[in-house]
Design a protein around this motif. Structure first.
Motif, PDB file in Angstrom:
ATOM      1  N   UNK A 142       7.275  36.134  33.920  1.00 41.29           N
ATOM      2  CA  UNK A 142       7.671  35.250  32.820  1.00 41.29           C
ATOM      3  C   UNK A 142       6.418  34.699  32.138  1.00 41.29           C
ATOM      4  N   UNK A 143       6.408  34.806  30.785  1.00 36.70           N
ATOM      5  CA  UNK A 143       5.244  34.376  30.012  1.00 36.70           C
ATOM      6  C   UNK A 143       5.694  33.532  28.819  1.00 36.70           C
ATOM      7  N   UNK A 188      -2.171  33.303  22.655  1.00 33.47           N
ATOM      8  CA  UNK A 188      -2.551  33.769  23.986  1.00 33.47           C
ATOM      9  C   UNK A 188      -1.391  33.563  24.950  1.00 33.47           C
ATOM     10  N   UNK A 189      -1.068  34.619  25.689  1.00 39.64           N
ATOM     11  CA  UNK A 189       0.005  34.530  26.666  1.00 39.64           C
ATOM     12  C   UNK A 189      -0.476  33.817  27.926  1.00 39.64           C
ATOM     13  N   UNK A 190       0.415  33.045  28.528  1.00 38.21           N
ATOM     14  CA  UNK A 190       0.128  32.430  29.818  1.00 38.21           C
ATOM     15  C   UNK A 190       1.411  32.466  30.650  1.00 38.21           C
ATOM     16  N   UNK A 191       1.254  32.402  31.936  1.00 33.68           N
ATOM     17  CA  UNK A 191       2.428  32.436  32.807  1.00 33.68           C
ATOM     18  C   UNK A 191       3.306  31.223  32.559  1.00 33.68           C
ATOM     19  N   UNK A 192       4.615  31.443  32.688  1.00 34.31           N
ATOM     20  CA  UNK A 192       5.578  30.377  32.401  1.00 34.31           C
ATOM     21  C   UNK A 192       6.417  30.098  33.644  1.00 34.31           C
ATOM     22  N   UNK A 193       6.391  28.853  34.081  1.00 31.74           N
ATOM     23  CA  UNK A 193       7.230  28.405  35.193  1.00 31.74           C
ATOM     24  C   UNK A 193       7.880  27.087  34.794  1.00 31.74           C
ATOM     25  N   UNK A 194       9.074  26.852  35.293  1.00 28.05           N
ATOM     26  CA  UNK A 194       9.750  25.573  35.044  1.00 28.05           C
ATOM     27  C   UNK A 194      10.375  25.081  36.335  1.00 28.05           C
ATOM     28  N   UNK A 195      11.195  24.056  36.227  1.00 28.28           N
ATOM     29  CA  UNK A 195      11.775  23.459  37.431  1.00 28.28           C
ATOM     30  C   UNK A 195      12.742  24.411  38.138  1.00 28.28           C
TER      31      UNK A 195
END
Length: 467
Positions: free
Chosen positions: A166-167, A177-184
């Motif tokens: 997930x990005x 710029x893409x970065x990793x995506x995390x949520x709750x």
């Protein structure tokens, strides 16, 4: 409604074609929708079977019955809980119209069932091995989201056989710029394996591609409208030209020369009379233009469209044909639908395999799916079953003659006459053969009368003789 036909200001007015945002015409005579819907209407999944799975015997109250095995039942439950009857309409219609559509399989941790999500080709793409276009490597889904702080960002999910990455990127334009995506709820990398670890046995890519009639080395499909669009544009032109002629020359136009007139002197209202006194005056009338040429051209384009798309002409205009003639006319469409059943059926089977493997990985399904996998069952693509149901209901009626039964089945009187003649001829031939066989066995005057003419033939001969 978009088309390349140029319109006069008056035509824009009476076709409601003007818009504050665009000059594209809103008027349309849409044949392409019929091309898509005629095929989509013949694609209806009725269920799934597991050829390698034995049914389960259940005894209830002394009666034993067979029920589907666990994997077949799991597929039925997955289909029902995800409202597969409606889901398939979106999937099939989109693939036929645009060339491709997608279903993403996810695990619903709340309901403890697989969740099936339709996705349009503008969001999702399957990436294939260049050396083997039948082998998917991974899939991507790209979409825009609104941020709580305002503004928009772009999200990207990459679906591998053993994981989902997930990005996110700020803004919706290229260059961020893409970065990793995390949520709750979820981490940036989600294992997609049978044991929940990144090193376990992969469940498989959770994106399933529905490709409409791919050809050659391309795994992507083609829109059913692609070959029909040029003819649709020609139809638009013919229809609008016919309307233009009807508007400008659809009634007699009277003319006068050598006349001095004032306002209202030469009105063409009903009951009005022209009175001219000039000796050099001449009056006349131009006859209205005939629309027959445009109608003939429109009919030709309809016929061409039916041939190119293998769609029955009855989809484009009203026709009165018998059941057998309709069957012949629909044969190319039926063949096309059966081909799509094979292509889309393989994809639905992949959906159910992914769902079953998620069920095993999450502990709600035990055992192992047989190597044969799933098989998709479809409703008959041919319209024959409905006709058979109709004739059975007709035959169930009491007191109807054979002619009336055939008439309600859709045959014309001429066809009915031919059918009855053929049946009588067949009966006479059979009677004659049996009589000859009896004569040969008994040596005298046959038991079946020696081939006398049937009652229908007797009535015709009597009518010819006036008796």
């Amino acid at each position: 409604g978009r088309q390349g036909v140029k319109l006069t200001e008056r035509m824009k007015q009476y076709l409601a074609a003007h818009s504050p945002d665009t000059d594209a015409a809103q008027f349309r005579d849409n044949y392409l929708d019929l091309v898509v819907s005629s095929l989509a209407d013949r694609l209806r999944v009725t269920g799934f079977t597991v050829p390698g799975e034995a049914p389960v015997s259940v005894t209830d109250g002394g009666t034993t019955r067979e029920e589907p095995g666990p994997f077949a039942q799991f597929a039925a439950d997955t289909w029902a809980t995800n409202r597969g009857d409606a889901l398939q309409l979106r999937v099939h219609d989109t693939a036929i119209a645009l060339g491709d559509s997608f279903v993403i399989v996810e695990w619903d941790a709340v309901r403890h069932i697989p969740a099936l999500h339709f996705n349009a080709p503008g969001l999702v793409r399957m990436h294939y091995d260049p050396a083997n276009v039948m082998q998917p490597l991974f899939a991507t889904k790209l979409w825009d989201i609104s941020m709580p702080s305002g503004g928009k960002s772009t999200r990207l999910n990459v679906y591998h056989p053993n994981r989902i990455e997930r990005y996110i990127r700020s803004g919706t334009l290229l260059g961020g710029r893409w970065r990793e995506f995390a949520d709750d709820d979820l981490p940036a990398v989600i294992p997609c394996t049978m044991d929940g670890t990144l090193t376990g046995e992969p469940v498989g890519i959770l994106v399933v591609h529905f490709s409409n009639n791919p050809v050659g080395m391309s795994a992507y499909g083609r829109s059913e409208m692609s070959e029909a669009i040029p003819l649709q544009r020609a139809i638009n032109k013919v229809v609008i030209d016919a309307l233009r002629v009807a508007d400008a020359q659809g009634w007699p136009q009277r003319w006068a020369t050598g006349v001095t007139v004032g306002a209202g002197d030469l009105d063409a209202d009903p009951g009005s009379i022209w009175e001219v006194t000039e000796s050099e005056a001449k009056v006349g009338q131009l006859e209205p233009a005939s629309p027959e040429g445009a109608i003939a051209l429109l009919t030709k384009f309809e016929d061409d469209l039916a041939v190119v798309t293998r769609t029955p002409i009855s989809a484009f205009r009203a026709t009165d044909i018998s059941g057998e003639s309709r069957k012949v006319a629909e044969a190319p469409l039926v063949k096309k639908a059966e081909k799509r059943q094979t292509q889309f059926g393989n994809s639905w089977e992949d959906v159910q395999v992914r769902a079953a493997r998620l069920g095993i990985a999450n502990g709600v399904l035990t055992g192992e799916l047989p190597p044969t996998g799933y098989a998709t069952t479809w409703a008959e693509a041919e319209s024959r079953p409905a006709e058979l149901d109709h004739i059975l209901s007709v035959n169930a009626k009491q007191g109807l003659s054979t002619q009336q039964r055939l008439r309600e089945y859709g045959y014309t009187d001429e066809e009915i006459e031919r059918i009855l003649d053929e049946r009588e001829a067949e009966a006479d031939d059979l009677e004659a053969m049996m009589g000859d066989a009896m004569d040969a066995g008994r040596g005298g005057g046959g038991a079946f009368g020696g081939g006398a003419p049937g009652p229908r033939q007797q009535r015709r001969e009597a009518a010819q003789q006036g008796t």
